[in-house]
Scaffold this active site. Sequence first.
Site, PDB file in Angstrom:
ATOM      1  N   VAL A  43     -41.084  -7.136 -35.873  1.00 55.42           N
ATOM      2  CA  VAL A  43     -40.374  -5.902 -35.334  1.00 55.42           C
ATOM      3  C   VAL A  43     -40.882  -4.847 -35.994  1.00 55.42           C
ATOM      4  CG1 VAL A  43     -37.958  -4.872 -35.407  1.00 55.42           C
ATOM      5  CG2 VAL A  43     -38.426  -7.221 -34.737  1.00 55.42           C
ATOM      6  N   ASP A  44     -41.156  -3.526 -35.147  1.00 50.69           N
ATOM      7  CA  ASP A  44     -41.595  -2.398 -35.692  1.00 50.69           C
ATOM      8  C   ASP A  44     -42.683  -2.517 -36.612  1.00 50.69           C
ATOM      9  OD1 ASP A  44     -39.334  -1.435 -34.168  1.00 50.69           O
ATOM     10  OD2 ASP A  44     -37.900  -1.585 -36.058  1.00 50.69           O
ATOM     11  N   ARG A  83     -32.679 -17.568 -25.064  1.00 47.99           N
ATOM     12  CA  ARG A  83     -33.382 -16.308 -25.175  1.00 47.99           C
ATOM     13  C   ARG A  83     -34.746 -16.559 -24.500  1.00 47.99           C
ATOM     14  NH1 ARG A  83     -34.195 -12.258 -28.761  1.00 47.99           N
ATOM     15  NH2 ARG A  83     -32.191 -12.819 -29.857  1.00 47.99           N
ATOM     16  N   GLY A 103     -31.505   5.974 -21.871  1.00 52.63           N
ATOM     17  CA  GLY A 103     -32.508   5.974 -21.223  1.00 52.63           C
ATOM     18  C   GLY A 103     -33.450   7.300 -21.313  1.00 52.63           C
ATOM     19  N   HIS A 122     -40.041   4.187 -32.206  1.00 53.14           N
ATOM     20  CA  HIS A 122     -39.317   3.837 -33.069  1.00 53.14           C
ATOM     21  C   HIS A 122     -38.906   5.181 -33.791  1.00 53.14           C
ATOM     22  CE1 HIS A 122     -36.902   1.805 -36.250  1.00 53.14           C
ATOM     23  NE2 HIS A 122     -37.877   2.613 -37.237  1.00 53.14           N
ATOM     24  N   ASN A 139     -35.767   8.413 -23.317  1.00 58.33           N
ATOM     25  CA  ASN A 139     -37.111   8.190 -23.470  1.00 58.33           C
ATOM     26  C   ASN A 139     -37.708   7.537 -22.077  1.00 58.33           C
ATOM     27  OD1 ASN A 139     -38.216   8.967 -26.148  1.00 58.33           O
ATOM     28  ND2 ASN A 139     -36.482   7.771 -26.798  1.00 58.33           N
ATOM     29  N   ASP A 155     -46.392  -6.037 -31.875  1.00 56.43           N
ATOM     30  CA  ASP A 155     -46.796  -7.564 -32.167  1.00 56.43           C
ATOM     31  C   ASP A 155     -45.574  -8.278 -32.445  1.00 56.43           C
ATOM     32  OD1 ASP A 155     -46.172  -6.742 -34.704  1.00 56.43           O
ATOM     33  OD2 ASP A 155     -48.098  -6.797 -35.426  1.00 56.43           O
ATOM     34  N   GLU A 156     -45.927  -9.609 -33.157  1.00 55.01           N
ATOM     35  CA  GLU A 156     -44.761 -10.465 -33.105  1.00 55.01           C
ATOM     36  C   GLU A 156     -43.712 -10.033 -34.211  1.00 55.01           C
ATOM     37  OE1 GLU A 156     -47.704 -11.212 -32.372  1.00 55.01           O
ATOM     38  OE2 GLU A 156     -47.451 -12.654 -30.779  1.00 55.01           O
TER      39      GLU A 156
HETATM   40  C1  GRF Z   1     -34.372   6.200 -29.296  1.00 59.23           C
HETATM   41  O1  GRF Z   1     -33.938   6.956 -30.611  1.00 59.23           O
HETATM   42  C2  GRF Z   1     -35.713   5.253 -29.897  1.00 59.23           C
HETATM   43  O2  GRF Z   1     -36.566   5.720 -30.644  1.00 59.23           O
HETATM   44  C3  GRF Z   1     -34.871   3.854 -29.903  1.00 59.23           C
HETATM   45  O3  GRF Z   1     -33.884   3.772 -29.240  1.00 59.23           O
HETATM   46  C4  GRF Z   1     -33.476   5.170 -29.078  1.00 59.23           C
HETATM   47  C5  GRF Z   1     -33.213   4.955 -27.429  1.00 59.23           C
HETATM   48  O4  GRF Z   1     -32.729   6.349 -26.854  1.00 59.23           O
HETATM   49  N1  GRF Z   1     -35.942   2.976 -30.146  1.00 59.23           N
HETATM   50  P1  GRF Z   1     -32.925   6.527 -25.331  1.00 59.23           P
HETATM   51  O5  GRF Z   1     -32.153   5.190 -24.690  1.00 59.23           O
HETATM   52  O6  GRF Z   1     -34.533   6.617 -24.850  1.00 59.23           O
HETATM   53  O7  GRF Z   1     -32.137   7.660 -24.878  1.00 59.23           O
END
Ligand code: GRF
Length: 206
Positions: free
Chosen positions: A150-151, A71, A18, A115, A20, A147-148
């Site tokens: 991934v990445d 899911r 967490g 990403h 980010n 969007d639908e």
């Molecule tokens: C980050 O590198 C983000 O780009 C990727 O997963 C990682 C998450 O890290 N999608 P954090 O949980 O935010 O520390």
Amino acid sequence: MPEAASRPRVAILISGRGSNMSALLDAMREARVPADPSVVISNVPDAPGLAHAAAAGVPTAVVDHTKVTPREAHERAVMDVLEAHRTDIVCLAGFMRRLTPLLIGAYRGRVLNIHPALLPAFPGLDAQKAALEYGVKVSGCTVHIVDEVVDHGPIILQAAVPVLDDDTVETLSARILEQEHVLYPRALALVAAGRVTLDGRRVRVG
Ligand code: GRF
């Protein structure tokens, strides 16, 4: 800073550390992002990020994908939490689940992801390792609209970092992560302020 009533409410979906999420929460608290947190949701009950969110006074919820199946049911449960907390924007921050068209459609253009590579290079898991093994000299991070695929969705912002000769997955990941923590709040600020419009795949910032 606009009045709270006119500021969008942002949910953050996590599965782990967490960092980010913390960068986004800090940016909202410090008014660098004109938005308010609604809820932090984890699909992993002991995700370390949950404690950080709670310590920051943000509501948290766990929707355990091993307990809520299939899911579609899991995603509906996540959406119930989003709605209960009156969420306008959803930020994926290390959320290790593929979303279905259900949630993506309900929040079209309002689900963001970060990403750790310069998309469209190295989508999917272990992007830093893939970049290192490929031998690219520059990598970085991307914030995009989900969007639908991934990445894949429209790119809001990217930041580049050099790949150094003596890099390991750890050192490259750390260099990219530092940029992620700057880039994600900047991108969210643009979306929260209503400055982002789409022209096909191209994001225009007004
Ligand atoms: C980050 O590198 C983000 O780009 C990727 O997963 C990682 C998450 O890290 N999608 P954090 O949980 O935010 O520390």
